[in-house]
Design a protein around this motif. Structure first.
Motif, PDB file in Angstrom:
ATOM      1  N   PRO A 118       0.803  -1.234   0.000  1.00  0.00           N
ATOM      2  CA  PRO A 118       0.000   0.000   0.000  1.00  0.00           C
ATOM      3  C   PRO A 118       0.828   1.272   0.000  1.00  0.00           C
ATOM      4  O   PRO A 118       0.370   2.320  -0.464  1.00  0.00           O
ATOM      5  N   GLU A 119       2.054   1.213   0.518  1.00  0.00           N
ATOM      6  CA  GLU A 119       2.904   2.392   0.540  1.00  0.00           C
ATOM      7  C   GLU A 119       3.238   2.881  -0.862  1.00  0.00           C
ATOM      8  O   GLU A 119       3.565   4.056  -1.051  1.00  0.00           O
ATOM      9  N   VAL A 120       3.174   1.987  -1.852  1.00  0.00           N
ATOM     10  CA  VAL A 120       3.439   2.404  -3.239  1.00  0.00           C
ATOM     11  C   VAL A 120       2.377   3.400  -3.685  1.00  0.00           C
ATOM     12  O   VAL A 120       2.687   4.443  -4.300  1.00  0.00           O
ATOM     13  N   TYR A 121       1.127   3.121  -3.366  1.00  0.00           N
ATOM     14  CA  TYR A 121       0.042   4.044  -3.728  1.00  0.00           C
ATOM     15  C   TYR A 121       0.134   5.345  -2.930  1.00  0.00           C
ATOM     16  O   TYR A 121      -0.027   6.444  -3.484  1.00  0.00           O
ATOM     17  N   LEU A 122       0.398   5.235  -1.643  1.00  0.00           N
ATOM     18  CA  LEU A 122       0.466   6.438  -0.820  1.00  0.00           C
ATOM     19  C   LEU A 122       1.632   7.323  -1.248  1.00  0.00           C
ATOM     20  O   LEU A 122       1.491   8.560  -1.316  1.00  0.00           O
ATOM     21  N   ASP A 123       2.777   6.715  -1.535  1.00  0.00           N
ATOM     22  CA  ASP A 123       3.940   7.501  -1.954  1.00  0.00           C
ATOM     23  C   ASP A 123       3.686   8.177  -3.302  1.00  0.00           C
ATOM     24  O   ASP A 123       4.064   9.339  -3.509  1.00  0.00           O
ATOM     25  N   PHE A 124       3.047   7.465  -4.236  1.00  0.00           N
ATOM     26  CA  PHE A 124       2.761   8.056  -5.554  1.00  0.00           C
ATOM     27  C   PHE A 124       1.773   9.206  -5.423  1.00  0.00           C
ATOM     28  O   PHE A 124       1.907  10.233  -6.108  1.00  0.00           O
ATOM     29  N   MET A 125       0.780   9.067  -4.546  1.00  0.00           N
ATOM     30  CA  MET A 125      -0.186  10.156  -4.364  1.00  0.00           C
ATOM     31  C   MET A 125       0.460  11.364  -3.714  1.00  0.00           C
ATOM     32  O   MET A 125       0.112  12.506  -4.031  1.00  0.00           O
ATOM     33  N   ARG A 126       1.413  11.137  -2.811  1.00  0.00           N
ATOM     34  CA  ARG A 126       2.134  12.274  -2.230  1.00  0.00           C
ATOM     35  C   ARG A 126       2.936  13.004  -3.289  1.00  0.00           C
ATOM     36  O   ARG A 126       2.990  14.241  -3.316  1.00  0.00           O
ATOM     37  N   ARG A 127       3.582  12.243  -4.171  1.00  0.00           N
ATOM     38  CA  ARG A 127       4.355  12.871  -5.242  1.00  0.00           C
ATOM     39  C   ARG A 127       3.448  13.593  -6.240  1.00  0.00           C
ATOM     40  O   ARG A 127       3.908  14.484  -6.951  1.00  0.00           O
ATOM     41  N   SER A 128       2.185  13.178  -6.310  1.00  0.00           N
ATOM     42  CA  SER A 128       1.242  13.827  -7.224  1.00  0.00           C
ATOM     43  C   SER A 128       0.656  15.117  -6.662  1.00  0.00           C
ATOM     44  O   SER A 128      -0.106  15.794  -7.365  1.00  0.00           O
ATOM     45  N   GLY A 129       0.980  15.435  -5.407  1.00  0.00           N
ATOM     46  CA  GLY A 129       0.538  16.705  -4.844  1.00  0.00           C
ATOM     47  C   GLY A 129      -0.450  16.594  -3.703  1.00  0.00           C
ATOM     48  O   GLY A 129      -0.882  17.632  -3.173  1.00  0.00           O
ATOM     49  N   LEU A 130      -0.814  15.394  -3.274  1.00  0.00           N
ATOM     50  CA  LEU A 130      -1.739  15.240  -2.152  1.00  0.00           C
ATOM     51  C   LEU A 130      -0.960  15.275  -0.843  1.00  0.00           C
ATOM     52  O   LEU A 130       0.008  14.531  -0.657  1.00  0.00           O
ATOM     53  N   ASP A 131      -1.398  16.115   0.071  1.00  0.00           N
ATOM     54  CA  ASP A 131      -0.722  16.193   1.368  1.00  0.00           C
ATOM     55  C   ASP A 131      -1.278  15.140   2.315  1.00  0.00           C
ATOM     56  O   ASP A 131      -2.213  14.389   1.988  1.00  0.00           O
ATOM     57  N   SER A 132      -0.716  15.096   3.510  1.00  0.00           N
ATOM     58  CA  SER A 132      -1.130  14.075   4.488  1.00  0.00           C
ATOM     59  C   SER A 132      -2.576  14.267   4.922  1.00  0.00           C
ATOM     60  O   SER A 132      -3.304  13.293   5.162  1.00  0.00           O
ATOM     61  N   ASN A 133      -3.003  15.513   5.019  1.00  0.00           N
ATOM     62  CA  ASN A 133      -4.381  15.787   5.416  1.00  0.00           C
ATOM     63  C   ASN A 133      -5.361  15.258   4.374  1.00  0.00           C
ATOM     64  O   ASN A 133      -6.381  14.641   4.705  1.00  0.00           O
ATOM     65  N   ALA A 134      -5.059  15.494   3.070  1.00  0.00           N
ATOM     66  CA  ALA A 134      -5.942  15.021   2.004  1.00  0.00           C
ATOM     67  C   ALA A 134      -5.952  13.502   1.928  1.00  0.00           C
ATOM     68  O   ALA A 134      -7.000  12.882   1.690  1.00  0.00           O
ATOM     69  N   LEU A 135      -4.797  12.891   2.140  1.00  0.00           N
ATOM     70  CA  LEU A 135      -4.746  11.427   2.101  1.00  0.00           C
ATOM     71  C   LEU A 135      -5.566  10.826   3.243  1.00  0.00           C
ATOM     72  O   LEU A 135      -6.299   9.855   3.039  1.00  0.00           O
ATOM     73  N   GLY A 136      -5.427  11.375   4.441  1.00  0.00           N
ATOM     74  CA  GLY A 136      -6.192  10.843   5.573  1.00  0.00           C
ATOM     75  C   GLY A 136      -7.681  11.079   5.442  1.00  0.00           C
ATOM     76  O   GLY A 136      -8.487  10.314   5.991  1.00  0.00           O
ATOM     77  N   ARG A 137      -8.083  12.124   4.706  1.00  0.00           N
ATOM     78  CA  ARG A 137      -9.504  12.448   4.586  1.00  0.00           C
ATOM     79  C   ARG A 137     -10.178  11.736   3.416  1.00  0.00           C
ATOM     80  O   ARG A 137     -11.362  11.380   3.525  1.00  0.00           O
ATOM     81  N   CYS A 138      -9.439  11.476   2.306  1.00  0.00           N
ATOM     82  CA  CYS A 138     -10.090  11.020   1.074  1.00  0.00           C
ATOM     83  C   CYS A 138      -9.593   9.685   0.559  1.00  0.00           C
ATOM     84  O   CYS A 138     -10.077   9.229  -0.494  1.00  0.00           O
ATOM     85  N   VAL A 139      -8.667   9.026   1.218  1.00  0.00           N
ATOM     86  CA  VAL A 139      -8.117   7.764   0.715  1.00  0.00           C
ATOM     87  C   VAL A 139      -8.203   6.710   1.799  1.00  0.00           C
ATOM     88  O   VAL A 139      -7.792   6.930   2.944  1.00  0.00           O
ATOM     89  N   ARG A 140      -8.747   5.566   1.411  1.00  0.00           N
ATOM     90  CA  ARG A 140      -8.765   4.386   2.268  1.00  0.00           C
ATOM     91  C   ARG A 140      -8.198   3.211   1.472  1.00  0.00           C
ATOM     92  O   ARG A 140      -8.579   3.015   0.313  1.00  0.00           O
ATOM     93  N   ILE A 141      -7.324   2.445   2.093  1.00  0.00           N
ATOM     94  CA  ILE A 141      -6.675   1.322   1.417  1.00  0.00           C
ATOM     95  C   ILE A 141      -7.025   0.042   2.145  1.00  0.00           C
ATOM     96  O   ILE A 141      -6.828  -0.073   3.363  1.00  0.00           O
ATOM     97  N   LEU A 142      -7.552  -0.904   1.382  1.00  0.00           N
ATOM     98  CA  LEU A 142      -7.820  -2.249   1.893  1.00  0.00           C
ATOM     99  C   LEU A 142      -6.668  -3.138   1.469  1.00  0.00           C
ATOM    100  O   LEU A 142      -6.533  -3.493   0.287  1.00  0.00           O
ATOM    101  N   ASP A 143      -5.817  -3.493   2.426  1.00  0.00           N
ATOM    102  CA  ASP A 143      -4.567  -4.197   2.155  1.00  0.00           C
ATOM    103  C   ASP A 143      -4.817  -5.705   2.087  1.00  0.00           C
ATOM    104  O   ASP A 143      -4.959  -6.362   3.123  1.00  0.00           O
TER     105      ASP A 143
END
Length: 384
Positions: A68-93
């Motif tokens: 799952p860190e691959v998706y989270l790291d790519f989204m961070r590089r795409s411009g999403l901050d930690s607040n946006a990731l915690g609010r709008c992204v859920r990962i089922l591992d």
């Protein structure tokens, strides 16, 4: 063209219709590029949800093939901050412990209860440990999607990476039923999934294509054909296919028509770009065309010679009167034939001196054994 796909996923579903679905397919030759394209589309869906441009308020990513860190790291590089990731992204591992073996080992050593199929590892990551149970997987996806904040009914999108790994643990019927239930759920705005088509029979790929409204195919830029054995050790050929690919999309419209779009997929480090197919990419690479011993094009001399060919039905006079064979002997043959009498010859060549002269037809049969109509030539209109 990728913008069209992102826009369809962003707009979501209409009232009374199923959620739009994207089926992405990639071959083994361009598997990394297909995975990068999946990361790009998932990050675009999460970004639209974070900025409020999409119908969905969040994205649930079901990962089978990678951490799952691959998706989270790519989204961070795409411009999403930690607040946006915690609010709008859920990962089922479903990658870390798909069958629950790791937890069973830990529970045996610590004498803990291992009855629940899910456990929360981080704020937005939930580990799922029973991938064979498709019904529990469906319930877990819906539960994660309902956790997004929003007014009244909250919509969310779902991304699955990938179906090929799911097919190791479940049947095609159960997985297709899972996606059908997801598309018909009233809170799901859109859904996209990745499938490695080379690993399955064509009928399995077609079965999941029927569930989708969009089909995206990632194909290698340079296809490995029968004469590709000469390039088997060519490193530049491999590097070319691992940095560029063809991206084809089929959009199924509501009126039944299908729209075809084509682009080029470029991967440079962590950057994924979709560019319109240039005229150079549409031309055949001359280095890959097999050499032949003949030329399919005509030279100027050959074109001129072909234009000057006289066909049989084109009557050419060449300065002389045109004579067409009509079943009678010509004047020249009659003059050279010594068997003819002078009277007959004169009768044949006699020209009436007055306009009131009565015309006559003189017929000379070639043989008495022939039928009367045998002297008629079916090709009397040809100048031969």
């Amino acid at each position: 063209m990728a913008d069209v796909v992102v826009r369809c996923l962003r707009d979501g579903r209409l009232d009374g219709e199923h959620a739009p679905a994207l089926a992405m397919q990639g071959s083994l030759q361009c598997c990394p590029l297909a995975a990068r394209a999946m990361l790009h589309l998932a990050a675009a869906a999460a970004s639209n949800a974070a900025t409020g441009k999409a119908q969905a308020r969040g994205l649930v990513v079901v990962v089978f093939d990678r951490n799952p860190e691959v998706y989270l790291d790519f989204m961070r590089r795409s411009g999403l901050d930690s607040n946006a990731l915690g609010r709008c992204v859920r990962i089922l591992d479903c990658y870390s412990d798909p069958l629950g073996w790791k937890r069973n080992i830990e529970s045996l050593s610590h004498q803990e209860d291992s009855g629940t199929p899910c456990s929360t590892n981080k704020d937005n990551t939930t580990i799922f440990r029973s991938v064979k149970d498709v019904d529990k997987l469906l319930c877990s996806i819906i539960d994660l999607g309902r956790g997004f904040e929003g007014e009244s009914k909250t919509y969310f999108s779902v991304a699955v990476d990938s179906i090929s790994t799911m097919l190791r643990h479940a049947t095609v019927q159960s997985i297709s039923g899972l996606f059908s239930n997801l598309r018909s759920h009233d809170q799901i705005s859109s859904i996209l999934w990745l499938m490695h088509s080379d690993l399955h029979e064509p009928k399995f790929s077609r079965a999941f294509e029927c569930l989708s409204t969009m089909v995206a195919c990632v194909e290698p830029e340079v296809a490995d054909s029968g004469y590709g054995e000469e390039r088997r050790g060519n490193i530049s050929f491999l590097e070319h296919n691992y940095s560029k690919a063809k991206f084809h999309v089929r959009l199924k419209r509501r009126n039944g028509r299908v729209k075809h779009l084509h682009e080029e997929l470029h991967v440079e480090g962590y950057d994924v770009k979709f560019v319109s197919a240039s005229s150079l990419s549409m031309e055949v690479n001359q280095n890959l065309v097999p050499k032949v011993q003949f030329n399919l094009e005509l030279s100027e001399k050959e074109r001129s010679d072909r234009a000057n060919v006289v066909l049989p039905f084109e009557h050419q006079g060449k300065g002389e009167p045109i004579r067409i064979y009509d079943g009678r002997r010509s004047l020249l043959e009659a003059q050279q034939d010594t068997n003819l009498t002078t009277t007959t010859l004169l009768d044949e060549t006699k020209v009436p001196k007055s306009a009131t002269a009565k015309g006559e037809i003189h017929y000379i049969r070639d043989s008495d054994d022939e039928r009367p109509d045998s002297d008629e030539d079916p090709d009397d209109d040809l100048d031969i």
